[in-house]
Design a protein around this motif. Structure first.
Motif, PDB file in Angstrom:
ATOM      1  N   ILE A  62     -25.447 -87.968  11.322  1.00 24.39           N
ATOM      2  CA  ILE A  62     -24.367 -87.146  10.843  1.00 24.39           C
ATOM      3  C   ILE A  62     -24.055 -87.524   9.647  1.00 24.39           C
ATOM      4  CG2 ILE A  62     -22.139 -86.430  11.416  1.00 24.39           C
ATOM      5  CD1 ILE A  62     -22.822 -86.911  14.559  1.00 24.39           C
ATOM      6  N   ALA A  63     -23.716 -88.874   9.273  1.00 23.36           N
ATOM      7  CA  ALA A  63     -23.242 -89.124   7.659  1.00 23.36           C
ATOM      8  C   ALA A  63     -24.339 -88.338   6.725  1.00 23.36           C
ATOM      9  CB  ALA A  63     -22.943 -90.301   7.720  1.00 23.36           C
ATOM     10  N   ALA A  64     -25.645 -88.778   6.987  1.00 24.54           N
ATOM     11  CA  ALA A  64     -26.701 -88.232   6.242  1.00 24.54           C
ATOM     12  C   ALA A  64     -26.611 -86.778   6.026  1.00 24.54           C
ATOM     13  CB  ALA A  64     -27.836 -88.964   6.448  1.00 24.54           C
ATOM     14  N   LYS A  65     -26.522 -86.034   6.868  1.00 23.83           N
ATOM     15  CA  LYS A  65     -26.399 -84.669   6.832  1.00 23.83           C
ATOM     16  C   LYS A  65     -25.001 -84.152   6.058  1.00 23.83           C
ATOM     17  CE  LYS A  65     -28.171 -83.051  11.463  1.00 23.83           C
ATOM     18  NZ  LYS A  65     -28.099 -82.186  12.410  1.00 23.83           N
ATOM     19  N   LEU A  66     -23.987 -84.950   6.151  1.00 33.81           N
ATOM     20  CA  LEU A  66     -22.801 -84.273   5.722  1.00 33.81           C
ATOM     21  C   LEU A  66     -23.011 -84.740   3.982  1.00 33.81           C
ATOM     22  CD1 LEU A  66     -20.110 -85.394   7.761  1.00 33.81           C
ATOM     23  CD2 LEU A  66     -20.725 -83.197   7.340  1.00 33.81           C
ATOM     24  N   ILE A  67     -23.458 -86.078   3.672  1.00 40.02           N
ATOM     25  CA  ILE A  67     -23.898 -86.191   2.271  1.00 40.02           C
ATOM     26  C   ILE A  67     -24.640 -85.160   1.648  1.00 40.02           C
ATOM     27  CG2 ILE A  67     -24.783 -87.836   0.787  1.00 40.02           C
ATOM     28  CD1 ILE A  67     -23.626 -90.145   2.639  1.00 40.02           C
ATOM     29  N   ALA A  69     -25.373 -82.176   2.706  1.00 40.36           N
ATOM     30  CA  ALA A  69     -24.861 -80.631   2.184  1.00 40.36           C
ATOM     31  C   ALA A  69     -23.866 -80.820   1.112  1.00 40.36           C
ATOM     32  CB  ALA A  69     -24.467 -80.400   3.595  1.00 40.36           C
ATOM     33  N   GLY A  70     -23.139 -82.008   1.028  1.00 42.76           N
ATOM     34  CA  GLY A  70     -22.455 -82.070  -0.096  1.00 42.76           C
ATOM     35  C   GLY A  70     -23.119 -81.899  -1.369  1.00 42.76           C
ATOM     36  N   ALA A  71     -24.228 -82.903  -1.246  1.00 39.92           N
ATOM     37  CA  ALA A  71     -24.817 -82.894  -2.553  1.00 39.92           C
ATOM     38  C   ALA A  71     -25.653 -81.547  -2.783  1.00 39.92           C
ATOM     39  CB  ALA A  71     -26.123 -84.063  -2.665  1.00 39.92           C
ATOM     40  N   ALA A  72     -25.908 -80.538  -1.931  1.00 39.57           N
ATOM     41  CA  ALA A  72     -26.587 -79.314  -2.136  1.00 39.57           C
ATOM     42  C   ALA A  72     -25.501 -78.228  -2.633  1.00 39.57           C
ATOM     43  CB  ALA A  72     -27.149 -78.910  -0.912  1.00 39.57           C
ATOM     44  N   THR A  73     -24.214 -78.425  -2.366  1.00 35.58           N
ATOM     45  CA  THR A  73     -23.280 -77.753  -2.779  1.00 35.58           C
ATOM     46  C   THR A  73     -22.933 -78.000  -4.369  1.00 35.58           C
ATOM     47  OG1 THR A  73     -21.721 -78.906  -2.023  1.00 35.58           O
ATOM     48  CG2 THR A  73     -22.225 -77.153  -0.545  1.00 35.58           C
ATOM     49  N   VAL A  74     -23.508 -78.884  -4.922  1.00 35.70           N
ATOM     50  CA  VAL A  74     -23.140 -79.230  -6.425  1.00 35.70           C
ATOM     51  C   VAL A  74     -23.664 -77.756  -7.070  1.00 35.70           C
ATOM     52  CG1 VAL A  74     -23.715 -80.488  -8.559  1.00 35.70           C
ATOM     53  CG2 VAL A  74     -23.109 -81.601  -6.236  1.00 35.70           C
ATOM     54  N   GLY A  75     -24.793 -77.196  -6.781  1.00 36.22           N
ATOM     55  CA  GLY A  75     -25.277 -75.986  -7.528  1.00 36.22           C
ATOM     56  C   GLY A  75     -24.163 -74.755  -7.570  1.00 36.22           C
ATOM     57  N   VAL A  76     -23.400 -74.801  -6.561  1.00 37.56           N
ATOM     58  CA  VAL A  76     -22.334 -73.787  -6.553  1.00 37.56           C
ATOM     59  C   VAL A  76     -21.671 -73.863  -7.913  1.00 37.56           C
ATOM     60  CG1 VAL A  76     -20.512 -72.817  -5.338  1.00 37.56           C
ATOM     61  CG2 VAL A  76     -22.450 -73.489  -4.154  1.00 37.56           C
ATOM     62  N   ALA A  77     -21.261 -75.063  -8.079  1.00 43.68           N
ATOM     63  CA  ALA A  77     -20.482 -75.471  -9.269  1.00 43.68           C
ATOM     64  C   ALA A  77     -20.968 -75.023 -10.445  1.00 43.68           C
ATOM     65  CB  ALA A  77     -19.761 -76.848  -9.362  1.00 43.68           C
ATOM     66  N   GLY A  78     -22.398 -75.294 -10.448  1.00 41.91           N
ATOM     67  CA  GLY A  78     -23.174 -74.929 -11.768  1.00 41.91           C
ATOM     68  C   GLY A  78     -23.057 -73.293 -11.861  1.00 41.91           C
ATOM     69  N   LEU A 128     -28.216 -75.022   5.845  1.00 43.91           N
ATOM     70  CA  LEU A 128     -29.567 -75.410   6.651  1.00 43.91           C
ATOM     71  C   LEU A 128     -29.415 -76.666   7.102  1.00 43.91           C
ATOM     72  CD1 LEU A 128     -32.352 -73.101   5.066  1.00 43.91           C
ATOM     73  CD2 LEU A 128     -31.562 -73.201   7.275  1.00 43.91           C
ATOM     74  N   ILE A 129     -29.023 -77.657   6.155  1.00 46.50           N
ATOM     75  CA  ILE A 129     -29.033 -79.066   6.133  1.00 46.50           C
ATOM     76  C   ILE A 129     -28.057 -79.404   7.447  1.00 46.50           C
ATOM     77  CG2 ILE A 129     -28.174 -81.166   5.258  1.00 46.50           C
ATOM     78  CD1 ILE A 129     -29.390 -80.262   2.721  1.00 46.50           C
ATOM     79  N   LEU A 130     -26.789 -78.773   7.494  1.00 50.26           N
ATOM     80  CA  LEU A 130     -25.777 -78.985   8.283  1.00 50.26           C
ATOM     81  C   LEU A 130     -25.946 -78.477   9.864  1.00 50.26           C
ATOM     82  CD1 LEU A 130     -22.457 -78.081   6.484  1.00 50.26           C
ATOM     83  CD2 LEU A 130     -23.330 -80.377   7.503  1.00 50.26           C
ATOM     84  N   PHE A 131     -26.814 -77.220  10.232  1.00 47.65           N
ATOM     85  CA  PHE A 131     -26.824 -76.675  11.270  1.00 47.65           C
ATOM     86  C   PHE A 131     -28.391 -76.470  11.786  1.00 47.65           C
ATOM     87  CE2 PHE A 131     -22.896 -74.767   9.426  1.00 47.65           C
ATOM     88  CZ  PHE A 131     -22.068 -75.609  10.328  1.00 47.65           C
ATOM     89  N   ALA A 132     -29.318 -76.546  11.011  1.00 51.52           N
ATOM     90  CA  ALA A 132     -30.528 -76.605  11.379  1.00 51.52           C
ATOM     91  C   ALA A 132     -31.396 -77.819  11.631  1.00 51.52           C
ATOM     92  CB  ALA A 132     -31.253 -75.494  10.125  1.00 51.52           C
TER      93      ALA A 132
END
Length: 133
Positions: A62-67, A69-78, A128-132
Motif C-alpha cells: 500500500i505504501a508503494a502504491k501511494l508513493i 501515485a504521488g510520483a506520477a502526479t508530479v507531471g500535473v505540476a509540470g 491506475l497505480i492506486l486502483f487497478a
C-alpha cells in the motif's frame, strides 16, 4: 490457491532444487502427509501452492502504491507550468505584433491542449497505480 500439474518425466529431468521449490508445499501439507502417490497409478500429480502474505507485506504494498501515485502526479505540476509559459509567451508575442493576434492565439490554444493532455495522462497513471493494481 494455485494448482500445478507436473509430469513424472519433467520431475526426473529437472534439478532437485526446482522440484523442491514447486513441490515443497505439497509434500509438507498436513492433508497429504498420510497419502503416498505412486507415479505408476497417477500420470500427473497435482501440486498445491498457496501464497501467504503478512500484514507487513500488505502495508509495504500500500505504501508503494501511494508513493508511486504521488510520483506520477508530479507531471500535473509540470503541465500547469507549461500552460503558464504558453499563455505568457502569447501575451509577449501579442504585445510585440498585434496584427498576428489571431494566428498566435490558435497556436497558443494548441500548446495549451497538448500541455493539459500530458497533465491528464499523469493523473490517469496515478489513478491506475492506486486502483487497478
Amino acid at each position: 490457491m494455485q494448482a500445478l500439474l507436473i509430469s513424472p518425466a519433467w520431475s526426473r529431468c529437472c534439478t532437485w532444487g526446482l522440484i523442491w521449490l514447486v513441490s515443497a508445499s505439497f509434500l509438507n501439507s498436513p492433508e497429504n502427509s498420510s497419502k503416498q502417490f505412486s507415479y505408476s497409478s497417477c500420470p500427473l500429480r497435482v501440486v498445491r501452492w498457496e501464497f501467504q502474505t503478512s500484514v507487513v507485506s500488505r502495508d509495504i504494498d500500500i505504501a508503494a502504491k501511494l508513493i508511486g501515485a504521488g510520483a506520477a502526479t508530479v507531471g500535473v505540476a509540470g503541465s500547469g507550468a507549461g500552460i503558464g509559459m504558453v499563455f505568457g509567451s502569447l501575451v509577449i508575442a501579442c504585445a510585440r505584433n498585434l496584427s498576428l493576434k489571431q494566428q498566435l492565439f490558435s497556436c497558443a490554444i494548441l500548446g495549451f491542449a497538448l500541455s493539459e493532455a500530458m497533465g491528464l495522462f499523469c493523473r490517469m497513471v496515478a489513478f491506475l497505480i492506486l486502483f487497478a493494481m
